[in-house]
Each structure stands twice: as C-alpha cells, then as structure tokens.
Design a protein around this motif. Structure first.
Motif, PDB file in Angstrom:
ATOM      1  N   GLU A 129       0.659  -1.235   0.087  1.00  0.00           N
ATOM      2  CA  GLU A 129       0.112  -0.033  -0.002  1.00  0.00           C
ATOM      3  C   GLU A 129       0.949   1.261  -0.007  1.00  0.00           C
ATOM      4  OE1 GLU A 129      -0.379  -2.363   2.088  1.00  0.00           O
ATOM      5  OE2 GLU A 129      -2.008  -3.510   1.245  1.00  0.00           O
ATOM      6  N   GLU A 130       1.938   1.070   0.822  1.00  0.00           N
ATOM      7  CA  GLU A 130       2.928   2.313   0.753  1.00  0.00           C
ATOM      8  C   GLU A 130       3.575   2.595  -0.631  1.00  0.00           C
ATOM      9  OE1 GLU A 130       3.970   2.526   5.554  1.00  0.00           O
ATOM     10  OE2 GLU A 130       5.172   1.307   4.286  1.00  0.00           O
ATOM     11  N   TYR A 131       3.940   1.348  -1.109  1.00  0.00           N
ATOM     12  CA  TYR A 131       4.557   1.510  -2.263  1.00  0.00           C
ATOM     13  C   TYR A 131       3.528   2.098  -3.633  1.00  0.00           C
ATOM     14  CZ  TYR A 131       7.781   0.337  -6.333  1.00  0.00           C
ATOM     15  OH  TYR A 131       8.726   0.439  -7.384  1.00  0.00           O
ATOM     16  N   GLN A 132       2.567   1.897  -3.277  1.00  0.00           N
ATOM     17  CA  GLN A 132       1.254   2.222  -4.350  1.00  0.00           C
ATOM     18  C   GLN A 132       1.271   4.005  -4.084  1.00  0.00           C
ATOM     19  OE1 GLN A 132       0.058   0.723  -6.861  1.00  0.00           O
ATOM     20  NE2 GLN A 132      -0.005  -1.320  -6.558  1.00  0.00           N
ATOM     21  N   ALA A 133       1.340   4.132  -2.715  1.00  0.00           N
ATOM     22  CA  ALA A 133       1.100   5.654  -2.488  1.00  0.00           C
ATOM     23  C   ALA A 133       2.216   6.414  -3.007  1.00  0.00           C
ATOM     24  CB  ALA A 133       0.791   5.878  -0.999  1.00  0.00           C
ATOM     25  N   LEU A 134       3.392   5.816  -2.750  1.00  0.00           N
ATOM     26  CA  LEU A 134       4.694   6.514  -3.339  1.00  0.00           C
ATOM     27  C   LEU A 134       4.479   6.506  -4.748  1.00  0.00           C
ATOM     28  CD1 LEU A 134       7.849   7.419  -2.906  1.00  0.00           C
ATOM     29  CD2 LEU A 134       8.373   5.000  -3.471  1.00  0.00           C
ATOM     30  N   GLN A 135       4.349   5.775  -5.547  1.00  0.00           N
ATOM     31  CA  GLN A 135       4.223   5.837  -7.021  1.00  0.00           C
ATOM     32  C   GLN A 135       3.113   6.996  -7.562  1.00  0.00           C
ATOM     33  OE1 GLN A 135       5.998   4.621  -9.307  1.00  0.00           O
ATOM     34  NE2 GLN A 135       7.050   3.080  -8.464  1.00  0.00           N
ATOM     35  N   LYS A 136       2.162   7.342  -6.439  1.00  0.00           N
ATOM     36  CA  LYS A 136       1.257   8.608  -6.864  1.00  0.00           C
ATOM     37  C   LYS A 136       2.053   9.784  -6.842  1.00  0.00           C
ATOM     38  CE  LYS A 136      -2.790   5.870  -5.600  1.00  0.00           C
ATOM     39  NZ  LYS A 136      -3.858   5.733  -4.671  1.00  0.00           N
ATOM     40  N   LEU A 137       3.239   9.625  -6.249  1.00  0.00           N
ATOM     41  CA  LEU A 137       3.885  10.754  -5.917  1.00  0.00           C
ATOM     42  C   LEU A 137       5.034  11.027  -7.345  1.00  0.00           C
ATOM     43  CD1 LEU A 137       4.684  10.664  -2.311  1.00  0.00           C
ATOM     44  CD2 LEU A 137       2.727  12.077  -3.492  1.00  0.00           C
ATOM     45  N   GLY A 138       5.231  10.325  -7.971  1.00  0.00           N
ATOM     46  CA  GLY A 138       5.996  10.328  -8.988  1.00  0.00           C
ATOM     47  C   GLY A 138       6.282   8.954  -9.852  1.00  0.00           C
ATOM     48  N   ASP A 139       7.209   9.152 -10.721  1.00  0.00           N
ATOM     49  CA  ASP A 139       7.549   7.838 -11.252  1.00  0.00           C
ATOM     50  C   ASP A 139       8.596   7.028 -10.906  1.00  0.00           C
ATOM     51  OD1 ASP A 139       5.437   8.315 -12.977  1.00  0.00           O
ATOM     52  OD2 ASP A 139       6.541   8.739 -14.740  1.00  0.00           O
ATOM     53  N   PHE A 140       8.700   5.977 -10.009  1.00  0.00           N
ATOM     54  CA  PHE A 140       9.794   5.534  -9.266  1.00  0.00           C
ATOM     55  C   PHE A 140      10.179   4.315  -9.633  1.00  0.00           C
ATOM     56  CE2 PHE A 140       7.910   8.606  -6.526  1.00  0.00           C
ATOM     57  CZ  PHE A 140       8.952   9.624  -6.061  1.00  0.00           C
ATOM     58  N   ASP A 141      11.507   3.851  -9.667  1.00  0.00           N
ATOM     59  CA  ASP A 141      11.554   2.276  -9.968  1.00  0.00           C
ATOM     60  C   ASP A 141      11.430   1.942 -11.514  1.00  0.00           C
ATOM     61  OD1 ASP A 141      12.997   1.639  -7.722  1.00  0.00           O
ATOM     62  OD2 ASP A 141      11.046   0.735  -6.900  1.00  0.00           O
ATOM     63  N   THR A 142      11.638   3.011 -12.354  1.00  0.00           N
ATOM     64  CA  THR A 142      11.454   2.787 -13.624  1.00  0.00           C
ATOM     65  C   THR A 142      12.562   1.900 -14.543  1.00  0.00           C
ATOM     66  OG1 THR A 142      12.583   4.739 -14.288  1.00  0.00           O
ATOM     67  CG2 THR A 142      10.121   4.715 -14.278  1.00  0.00           C
ATOM     68  N   LYS A 143      13.658   1.657 -13.679  1.00  0.00           N
ATOM     69  CA  LYS A 143      14.745   0.840 -14.276  1.00  0.00           C
ATOM     70  C   LYS A 143      15.257  -0.260 -13.132  1.00  0.00           C
ATOM     71  CE  LYS A 143      16.391   4.694 -16.977  1.00  0.00           C
ATOM     72  NZ  LYS A 143      17.447   5.817 -17.276  1.00  0.00           N
ATOM     73  N   THR A 144      14.904  -0.046 -12.038  1.00  0.00           N
ATOM     74  CA  THR A 144      15.146  -0.807 -11.037  1.00  0.00           C
ATOM     75  C   THR A 144      13.753  -1.570 -10.365  1.00  0.00           C
ATOM     76  OG1 THR A 144      14.989   0.768  -9.333  1.00  0.00           O
ATOM     77  CG2 THR A 144      17.107   0.500 -10.432  1.00  0.00           C
ATOM     78  N   SER A 145      13.910  -2.333  -9.094  1.00  0.00           N
ATOM     79  CA  SER A 145      12.995  -2.864  -8.725  1.00  0.00           C
ATOM     80  C   SER A 145      13.283  -2.697  -7.123  1.00  0.00           C
ATOM     81  CB  SER A 145      12.402  -4.304  -9.104  1.00  0.00           C
ATOM     82  OG  SER A 145      13.412  -4.979  -8.662  1.00  0.00           O
ATOM     83  N   SER A 146      12.034  -2.874  -6.284  1.00  0.00           N
ATOM     84  CA  SER A 146      12.548  -2.842  -4.671  1.00  0.00           C
ATOM     85  C   SER A 146      11.510  -3.795  -4.167  1.00  0.00           C
ATOM     86  CB  SER A 146      11.794  -1.566  -4.219  1.00  0.00           C
ATOM     87  OG  SER A 146      12.753  -0.431  -4.927  1.00  0.00           O
ATOM     88  N   TRP A 147      12.113  -4.612  -3.062  1.00  0.00           N
ATOM     89  CA  TRP A 147      11.620  -5.529  -2.291  1.00  0.00           C
ATOM     90  C   TRP A 147      10.688  -4.842  -1.368  1.00  0.00           C
ATOM     91  CZ3 TRP A 147      12.177 -10.416  -3.113  1.00  0.00           C
ATOM     92  CH2 TRP A 147      13.486 -10.875  -3.721  1.00  0.00           C
ATOM     93  N   ILE A 148       9.425  -5.489  -1.124  1.00  0.00           N
ATOM     94  CA  ILE A 148       8.528  -4.830  -0.416  1.00  0.00           C
ATOM     95  C   ILE A 148       8.237  -5.624   0.763  1.00  0.00           C
ATOM     96  CG2 ILE A 148       7.673  -3.029  -2.044  1.00  0.00           C
ATOM     97  CD1 ILE A 148       5.094  -4.894  -2.590  1.00  0.00           C
TER      98      ILE A 148
END
Length: 192
Positions: A129-148
């Motif tokens: 849920e936090e990751y989805q909220a972060l993505q509403k603030l900008g474009d993140f991890d367009t070339k990488t990925s993150s463990w959640i």
C-alpha cells in the motif's frame, strides 16, 4: 557497556545533523507536491526531538534513498518519510529478502538482506500500500525494482514480493526470497 557504545554509534555529530537537516529541508522545498500544506519548521522541530530517528534518516540518505516527508498523521502527530530516490537506493541493492532466504542459498550469497539492513537502519520496508502511495507522487523504479514487505502467508511458502514501474504502470511481482539482482534493492519508511 557494549550496549551503550552501540547506542552512541547511532547518533550524529552536530555538523552531521546540520548537514542532514539542510539536505532534508532543500528536498522538502523542492518537492512541495509530496507534502502540500505541511510546514518544514514543524517537521524540523519533530526531528530535533528525535535524535535516533534523525540517525535513521541519515542512514537512508547515506545509502541513496533521498528520504522525504510524504504525509502527516494528525492523530499521532507523526510525519512519514519514504525513500524518494528515482531508482531503488544504490547502497541497498543486490540483497536477498531476509536471513532465511540468504541461508537457503548454497552458493553466490549476497552480502546482506533487505530485512537485516532495514532493521540495522531502524526503518521498515515499504508495504504494498505504501509503495502504491509512493508511485502516486512520481515515477519511481522505472529501471530498478524494490523488495516490499511480504505478508507472512507468502513468506511461509518461500516467496517474497517486489515492485516496480514499467509501461506507466506499477507492478507487484514475486521471487523466491533467496533471489537477488543488481537492480533490486528496497525502499524504506520511517515515522517520526
């Protein structure tokens, strides 16, 4: 005595504190859309009263996370910081999800795990849920990925979740917790 020396390592000098606060203030002012209607002076006062949290933010910064305020809980008074680096923080890549995943590898073990690093830093992995909220603030991890943060029922079966943004869409995926990649790290959250 060892506990006391360990605790003293988790503090910042006056110069380090001032430099970090200056960096956080500049980022706060540059990215107003992430925290509209919040006042930096109030955030800074909260940080000044929380030296251990300030140390954790310094660790987030040191590993490339570019932490920034993303919300304020009016009930608790807490400010929420997320790693807001464009890509997964460079100082936290090539790690398995957790210790059990690392220990299950027979060869080519990475140096660390996302969960162990987060614990040492005093932070938490972002939830889905936090990751989805972060993505509403900008474009993140367009070339990488993150463990959640992975729900226990998935982790008990050997899996772990990761997330990224591709094709203008946020994807939640899975791997075995023992896997690691040079472009996968983790994003953290911290309540202050």
């Amino acid at each position: 005595m060892p506990l006391k020396s360990a605790e003293s390592k988790k503090s910042l000098t006056t110069a380090q504190r001032e430099e970090l606060l200056s960096t956080l203030k500049a980022r706060f002012e540059k990215n107003v859309s992430r925290h509209q209607a919040l006042d930096w002076a109030k955030v800074e006062a909260k940080l000044a009263a929380s030296p251990a949290k300030l140390w954790s933010l310094a660790e987030m910064e040191k590993t490339g996370g570019e932490p920034d305020v993303v919300s304020h809980d009016k009930k608790t008074g807490e400010y929420l910081f997320f790693d807001c680096s464009e890509q997964s923080p460079q100082g936290r890549v090539s790690v398995c999800y957790d210790r059990a995943g690392l220990e299950s590898r027979k060869e080519h073990k990475p140096k660390d795990t996302a969960i162990d690093m987060a614990t040492a830093m005093g932070v938490e992995l972002l939830t889905e849920e936090e990751y989805q909220a972060l993505q509403k603030l900008g474009d993140f991890d367009t070339k990488t990925s993150s463990w959640i943060k992975t729900p226990d029922e998935i982790r008990k079966l050997g899996g772990a979740l990761h997330a990224d943004r591709r094709y203008n869409r946020v994807f939640i995926g899975y791997n075995g917790a023992q896997s690691y990649y040079g472009v996968r790290g983790f994003r953290a959250s911290l309540k202050v």
